[in-house]
Design a protein around this motif. Structure first.
Motif, PDB file in Angstrom:
ATOM      1  N   GLN B 624      -1.170   1.697   6.041  1.00 11.48           N
ATOM      2  CA  GLN B 624      -1.685   1.143   4.895  1.00 11.48           C
ATOM      3  C   GLN B 624      -0.711   0.469   3.969  1.00 11.48           C
ATOM      4  N   THR B 625      -0.191  -0.845   4.245  1.00  5.35           N
ATOM      5  CA  THR B 625       0.493  -1.329   3.249  1.00  5.35           C
ATOM      6  C   THR B 625      -0.174  -2.207   2.061  1.00  5.35           C
ATOM      7  N   GLY B 626      -1.497  -2.249   2.310  1.00  2.78           N
ATOM      8  CA  GLY B 626      -1.923  -2.901   1.154  1.00  2.78           C
ATOM      9  C   GLY B 626      -1.839  -4.689   1.326  1.00  2.78           C
ATOM     10  N   ILE B 627      -1.375  -5.038   2.155  1.00  3.10           N
ATOM     11  CA  ILE B 627      -1.122  -6.364   2.452  1.00  3.10           C
ATOM     12  C   ILE B 627      -2.042  -6.800   3.591  1.00  3.10           C
ATOM     13  N   VAL B 628      -2.858  -7.790   3.083  1.00  6.90           N
ATOM     14  CA  VAL B 628      -3.943  -8.629   3.833  1.00  6.90           C
ATOM     15  C   VAL B 628      -3.675  -8.841   5.368  1.00  6.90           C
ATOM     16  N   SER B 629      -2.365  -9.611   5.260  1.00  7.61           N
ATOM     17  CA  SER B 629      -2.141 -10.216   6.371  1.00  7.61           C
ATOM     18  C   SER B 629      -1.892  -9.051   7.627  1.00  7.61           C
ATOM     19  N   ASP B 630      -1.415  -7.941   7.105  1.00 11.13           N
ATOM     20  CA  ASP B 630      -1.238  -6.952   8.122  1.00 11.13           C
ATOM     21  C   ASP B 630      -2.276  -6.332   8.551  1.00 11.13           C
TER      22      ASP B 630
END
Lengths: 105, 660
Positions: B624-630
């Motif tokens: 759960q990085t919070g980065i949309v692209s991930d």
């Protein structure tokens, strides 16, 4: 009906989809991200149009109708997306999606 | 029928009276300083209990062999087909039959006398309300036990006397030795209690399920059905299951009656007040084990194999305990060992099939042993020590006590015409006869005969050391004096019983309380010869005792092998050491391994899972990085995975299974 073969047409829409996905995965700029999503959606729209043209007269209209709906949908999506871009810019002073990670954990 | 017969239905009054005393003294005792902190209430109510108890016993004598059962059904479980066709009911009730009438007589008389004696003996102690309340509760439990009309109620009161014994041994709880003695007594008798409970389970399984005797469970495990004792249909046969049940009952009796190998607690129980020793650990509670054996043999029956085991335990115990009494220097402990030894005689008699002869000895023993304890208590009260070697010459300052102890000693030694002579001789004669039919009993008969010599030796050794000679050996002892009248009266009354109780049995009315072979004793030429032998043994024991210890003499300390034997005896054959070793090593090792399993295997598994999930979720959390692209990447990866499954893996599987 035309000079394009189905395989070539499908390859074109596949290439567009790949291009869109590549953009979605690599871009960090929100606007470029939105443009990439548009490209991917247009790959799908193209597919609808091709198959409507190839499938004969009776169902041709429905494929084109969906294509029109999808274009409308893409327009609304962009409208919402750009609104978010504006909000994000106002909140953080940046439209880099990597920085907007407050939903982590 | 007599005017007293209706009273038989009110035997339940006896425990109720003492229970009333328990409640009154227990709750109000602290405000009754003028009444000896409630002691006089306890005396009064136990006196009333004695009157009722004696009248009930007399009523039973006047209607010989009558069974009077008053019972209330507490709970009924309806029968279910298969396991308990007749159902099971739990019953609380009071049964007066010859056996319980005899026990009631003993318990209430000795109980009252000890209560009266306590007024003088315990006068200077603290915590008297507690003492009198607990003693009253004990009397309630004990009379309830003897009047119980079914096996489960019997067990209930059996446990209650056990807990009272625990309280009273630990009366001086601030003394570590008393506290640990109480714990020891409780734990050792607990071993027996568990066995007893197992025995009850076996009887339950045998008599509650389908088949003969199934009605026993439905009637609430009552000892008597109407006017007949309940005897299981399987009695007399050597069924393995019933033999085991009998052995379990023997185990319970051995715990309560301090029989080998569960005898260790009784000498240590002398840490309690002497009055408690006299009532609980001489006359009544320890006799409950013998009473249990008697009740079982009369109402349920023992198998022949059980009988042999009982004879063996009784024979071994009576000799074995007597040997330890020979060297002991503590006046109370000498008497305590003699209690174990005499209980061994009773067990021996019950095992040899002459139950009533054993009960007869129980009756006489209760009086002369209570007498010995109260006389010993009188000495301890006067000189403040229990060490025989510090005493001496006390017959000059305490003539009544010396006389009472002498009467008790003569009775214990079985000298004609004291009470002990008749009952002990009756046991020897009956076992002699039983041994004709069962040669396996011979060794135990011989042990019992040898014990006669040891008994008279050790008890007169105690008498000569305490009362003989010119003056106390330890000059620092206070000048002895007799106790107040409340202490003298019980001594006189009990002396009367110790002299005369042996003759009671020749009265047909009294003998009707002991219906069975051997009571009243009949004397053939063989019996008279045997009596002569046992009298000779007892007499030579006294003579040896006089030569070694009479007139203030102190026998030279033994040397060589005799000295080693003395050490072994003083260490009680190392039984306590052995049990401590079992406790410390064996049980502790088991406990440690159980602890290991608990701590590392069970808890370890649970902690392992806990770690697995916490580590695993920590790893997953990083996704759960919070980065949309991930997230988009995961979606694409998932899409590719699904496509691969549909296009390649799925068809491959279908093909490998032979499908299209």
């Amino acid at each position: 009906m035309s000079a394009f073969s189905p395989a070539g047409l499908l390859a074109l829409s596949g290439a567009l989809l790949g291009l869109g996905l590549f953009g979605i995965l690599t871009r960090r700029n929100f606007i470029l991200l939105l443009i990439s999503v548009e490209i991917a959606i247009n790959a799908a729209v193209l597919n609808f149009v091709y198959f409507a043209a190839f499938s004969g007269s009776s169902s041709a209209l429905s494929g084109q109708a969906i294509a029109v709906v999808l274009i409308g949908l893409a327009a609304t999506e962009v409208a919402v997306g750009l609104a978010i871009v504006l909000g994000l810019n106002r909140l953080r002073g940046s439209i880099n999606v990597a920085e907007a990670s407050a939903l982590r954990r | 029928m007599s005017v007293l017969t209706p009273l038989l239905a009110y035997a339940g009054l006896v425990p109720l009276l003492t229970f009333l005393s328990f409640v009154l003294v227990g709750f109000l005792g602290n405000r009754l300083k003028g009444l000896e902190w409630g002691g006089w209430i306890a005396v009064l109510l136990s006196g009333a209990a004695m009157v009722v108890g004696t009248l009930v016993a007399v009523a039973e004598m006047l209607s010989p062999g009558q069974y009077t059962d008053v019972s209330y059904t507490w709970l009924t479980v309806p029968g279910s087909p298969g396991t308990f066709p007749n159902g099971v009911s739990l019953v609380i009730g009071f049964l007066v039959d010859p056996l319980s009438a005899l026990m009631l007589l003993v318990v209430t008389i000795v109980g009252f006398l000890v209560m009266l004696y306590s007024i003088g003996y315990m006068h200077h102690d603290h915590g008297l309300p507690r003492y009198y309340a607990e003693l009253s509760l004990f009397l309630t439990a004990m009379t309830g036990l003897v009047l119980a009309d079914n096996l489960l109620e019997f067990f209930l009161f059996w446990e209650l006397v056990g807990v009272c014994s625990y309280f009273l041994i630990g009366f001086y709880y601030e003394k570590p030795s008393a506290a640990s003695a109480a714990k020891e007594a409780f734990l050792v008798t607990r071993v027996g209690d568990v066995l007893f409970l197992l025995g009850i389970f076996i009887y339950f399984a045998t008599y509650a399920t389908a088949g003969g005797g199934a009605g026993w469970a439905a009637s609430g495990f009552k000892f008597a059905n109407g006017t007949q004792p309940f005897l299981g249909p399987l009695v007399g046969t050597n069924t393995p299951l019933l033999t085991v049940a009998g052995l379990m009952i023997l185990g319970g009796a051995a715990g309560k009656s301090a029989q080998f190998p569960l005898h260790v607690w009784l000498p240590d129980a002398m840490e309690g007040p002497t009055t408690v020793s006299a009532l609980i650990h001489a006359a009544t509670m320890v006799a409950a084990g013998v009473y249990l054996l008697a009740v079982t043999s009369v109402f349920l029956g023992f198998t022949p194999d059980d009988q042999f085991a009982i004879v063996a335990i009784g024979g071994i115990t009576c000799f074995f305990a007597a040997t330890m009494a020979v060297v002991n220097t503590d006046i109370k402990r000498v008497v305590a060992y003699s209690t174990i030894s005499q209980l061994g005689y009773m067990v021996l008699a019950v095992g040899a099939g002459v139950t009533m002869v054993g009960m007869y000895h129980l009756f006489t023993h209760a009086f002369f042993k209570a007498l010995l304890f109260l006389a010993a208590g009188s000495v301890i009260h006067a000189v403040g020590t229990q060490d025989l070697f510090k005493m001496g010459g006390l017959r000059r300052t305490m003539p009544l006590t010396a006389g009472a102890f002498l009467v008790g000693a003569l009775s214990l030694s079985g000298i004609f015409p004291f009470a002990g002579f008749f009952s002990k001789d009756d046991i020897l004669g009956s076992v002699f006869q039983a041994a004709q039919a069962h040669p396996a009993y011979w060794p135990f008969f011989l042990l019992a005969l040898a014990t006669v010599f040891l008994t008279s030796y050790y008890i007169f050794r105690a008498w000569f050391l305490a009362f003989g000679g010119p003056a106390p050996r330890d000059a620092s002892l206070p000048t002895a004096h007799e106790g107040p009248w409340v202490m003298r009266v019980p001594l006189i009354v009990l002396s009367g019983f110790a002299i005369a109780a042996g003759f009671f049995v020749f009265d047909p009315a009294f003998a009707s309380l002991l219906p069975g072979a051997g009571v009243p004793p009949t004397y053939t030429a063989t019996d008279l010869g045997l009596s002569a032998v046992s009298l000779g043994l007892a007499g030579s024991g006294i003579a040896l005792s006089y030569t070694l210890w009479g007139n203030g003499r102190i026998a030279a300390a033994p040397t060589g092998i005799a000295a080693q034997m003395r050490t072994v005896l003083l260490n009680r054959y190392y039984f306590k050491v052995g049990y401590d070793w079992i406790g410390r090593r064996a049980v502790y090792t088991v406990a440690r391994s159980a602890d290991f399993v608990e701590r590392y295997v069970i808890d370890g598994t649970i902690r392992g899972f806990e770690k697995l999930f916490s580590r695993g979720s920590d790893l997953l959390r990083r996704a759960q990085t919070g980065i949309v692209s991930d997230y988009a990447g995961y979606v694409v990866a998932g899409l590719v995975g699904v496509l691969l499954l549909i296009l390649y893996v799925g068809p491959a599987i279908v093909q490998s299974m032979g499908g299209g």
